[in-house]
Scaffold this motif. Sequence first.
Motif, PDB file in Angstrom:
ATOM      1  N   THR A 102     116.948 106.751  -4.433  1.00  0.00           N
ATOM      2  CA  THR A 102     118.101 106.388  -5.245  1.00  0.00           C
ATOM      3  C   THR A 102     118.154 104.904  -5.548  1.00  0.00           C
ATOM      4  O   THR A 102     118.731 104.503  -6.540  1.00  0.00           O
ATOM      5  CB  THR A 102     119.414 106.780  -4.534  1.00  0.00           C
ATOM      6  OG1 THR A 102     119.434 106.161  -3.247  1.00  0.00           O
ATOM      7  CG2 THR A 102     119.528 108.283  -4.383  1.00  0.00           C
ATOM      8  N   GLU A 129     114.956 113.945 -13.222  1.00  0.00           N
ATOM      9  CA  GLU A 129     115.651 113.088 -12.260  1.00  0.00           C
ATOM     10  C   GLU A 129     116.049 111.763 -12.899  1.00  0.00           C
ATOM     11  O   GLU A 129     117.160 111.265 -12.706  1.00  0.00           O
ATOM     12  CB  GLU A 129     114.758 112.841 -11.046  1.00  0.00           C
ATOM     13  CG  GLU A 129     115.462 112.090  -9.934  1.00  0.00           C
ATOM     14  CD  GLU A 129     114.585 111.915  -8.703  1.00  0.00           C
ATOM     15  OE1 GLU A 129     115.151 111.602  -7.646  1.00  0.00           O
ATOM     16  OE2 GLU A 129     113.353 112.067  -8.811  1.00  0.00           O
ATOM     17  N   THR A 150     121.388 116.125  -6.162  1.00  0.00           N
ATOM     18  CA  THR A 150     120.336 117.141  -6.129  1.00  0.00           C
ATOM     19  C   THR A 150     120.412 117.963  -7.404  1.00  0.00           C
ATOM     20  O   THR A 150     121.498 118.423  -7.792  1.00  0.00           O
ATOM     21  CB  THR A 150     120.502 118.067  -4.911  1.00  0.00           C
ATOM     22  OG1 THR A 150     120.251 117.312  -3.720  1.00  0.00           O
ATOM     23  CG2 THR A 150     119.521 119.241  -4.971  1.00  0.00           C
TER      24      THR A 150
END
Length: 588
Positions: free
Chosen positions: A581, A515, A539
Motif C-alpha cells: 500500500t 490494483e 482487497t
Amino acid sequence: METLTELFEHIVRANPPGREILRIRAGREWRTFTTRRFEEAVRAAAGRLTHLGVRAGDRVALFCENRPEWHIVDFACHLIGAVLVPLYPSVPASTVAYVVTDAGAKALLVSGRERAATARAALAERPGVRLLGIDPDTGLEPFADVPVEPPALVPPRPDDLASLIYTSGTTGDPKGVMLTHRNFAVQLVAIKEMFPITERDEVLSFLPLAHVFQRILDYVFLFRRCRITYVEAVEKAAPMLPLVRPTIMASVPRVYERAYVQIMARAQKEPRLRRLLTWAMRVGRRVKEEEWRGRRAPLGARLQYALARRVVFRRVMQRFGGRLRFTVSGGAPLAREIAEFFDIVGLPLLNGYGLTESAPVIAVNRLETNRLGSVGPIAPWAEVRIAPDGEILARGPNIMRGYWGQPEATREAIDAEGWLHTGDIGHLDADGFLYITDRKKDILVTAGGKNVAPQPIEAQLATSPYIAHAVAIGDNYPYVTALIAPNFEALESYFKEQGINGQSRAELAAHPVTESLLAATVKEVNAHLASYERIRRFTVLPTEFSQATGEITPSLKVRRKIVAQRYRRQIEEMYLKTHRTQEYGLDD
C-alpha cells in the motif's frame, strides 16, 4: 381520503372509462389497462378471493414482479378488507416459506413459471395455503379460473391493517411491518401537493412494488391520474427509457451511479465528447454553485449554460428518454458528486429518506428547495428529533402499528412516547434540512476508539467506473480497510483497450493493473477523509455481490454481516500480512 379503498374509488371516478392508466410491454406489443378494464379486473379479483374464503383481516401473499396485476390484487384485497403481504420477486424458497408461514397467509398468488417452481418448493410441506397462478402457464391452479362471487365488501377503517411488508433482513430474519390504511393515506393527501405531478406525466415504475418506496409513489401517480408503465426489474429499465420517455420516475442511487459511470467512461473514450463535457460541466457548475447558494448567476454565465444544455447535456438527457423533469432517489445514500453532476446536467435528483416502518417518507427534497447532500426538509405529516447519540427519531400518523407477532421488537423500535427509533444517525441544519450520516449499527468503532461512518466512504468509492460495491471494514480493528467488488464489465473494457485479453474474472481481480486502478480511486477518496477514516488497505474480490448469493437485498442494500462472514479470511489477511500500500500512498 383516509383509506386505500377510497383511493381506488377515486381512480375509477377521476379517470374517463377509456383512459389508459396502466401498461406493460409484452414482446413487441403493449398490454394495457383502461380505467374500465382496471376496475373490472379489481372487482373480479375481489370476487375470486371471496370465493376462496378470504375475509376481512385475512392475509393474502403476492409473489409477483411489477405489472398491472400487482395493483389489481392489491386493491382487490383492500375492497374486502384483506391484508396484502407482498414478496420481492427474486427471493428464494426459504424466504417465501418464512414469510407465508409467519404471516399466516390464506393464499399465495404467483406470477411466472420460475416463481411458481420456487413457491411449490416453499409450500411443499404447508398444504393449508392455497397456491394460485396469475399466469396461465405456471402449472399452478389458475387464479383466473376461480369463480367470481359477489365480493364480501368490507370498507376498511383508517386504522385497519392494509399490508404486512417484510423487511429485507439485512440484520437477521425479516420482520413483518404492520402498515395501516392511515399510514399510506396521510402521505397521499400531502405528497400530491408537494410535487408538480399531473395527468400529463408519463411514469416508469421499475423498483420492486414489494418495496414501500415504489408502492407509495405509484399510489401518488395513480391519484394524480398519470399513466404508469411497468418494468419487471431494475436491470430491464434502461432499454425502456427511450421507448417510454418518462417525465417522472423513482430509483435508488445505484441506478444513477451506473449511469454516471457509463457516461464518464464513454467520454474518456471519445476525446471530442470529453472536451465538450468538460467545458459544459465547468460552465454549468459556475451557474449551479450560485443557485446552490441561493443566488442568481450573471447573465453571461446563464447564456453559456443554456448553450451547454442544448449542445451537450441534451445528449445526456436522451439517455433517460429526453423528457425527465425530475426523479426521486431513496433507499440508500446518494453521493454528492452524483447529485451535483445530474443537477448540472438538468436532471434534479430529489433525495429523500424513510423506512418501511414509516410507510416510508420522513423527509424529502422538493424542486424549489433541493439542497444537495441532504434528504430534504421534514415531511409535513412527520416530526423528527435527534437523540443525544445522534439517532434520528420520527413520530407521526405514518409510523407503523408495530411488527407482526413481535411485541418485544415493537417496543424496542417505538418508545412509550410514540417515537420510532430509526437506527440511522443524522442531524438537522439551521433550516430544518435532514442529513443522514450512517446506520447506527453500521458505525465502525476502531481499536483506537474512533467512530467511522462507512456509508459516505462507500458511496464515494462507488462513483468509480471500476467499482460495483465497496464495504468498509474497521470495527474493533486498528484502522479502516475495504472489500471491493469490481465492476467487471468496465474492467473488461479497460483491459481490452490496453491490449490485455483472455483474462478470467478471477484473473482480472488479481491483476496488478486492477490494483493500480482501484488504488488511485481509494487515494482520491482518502484525500477528503480524516486520518482515522482513511482506507489503509483493500482487497479486490473475484466476484460482484448479488441477490442470488445473499450479499445484497432485493432493495440493493449490502448485507454487511453476510459479507463480513463470507470474506472473513480476506479481512483477516488485510490486518495480518504486509500489503503493498505504501507505493500507492494509502499508508500516508
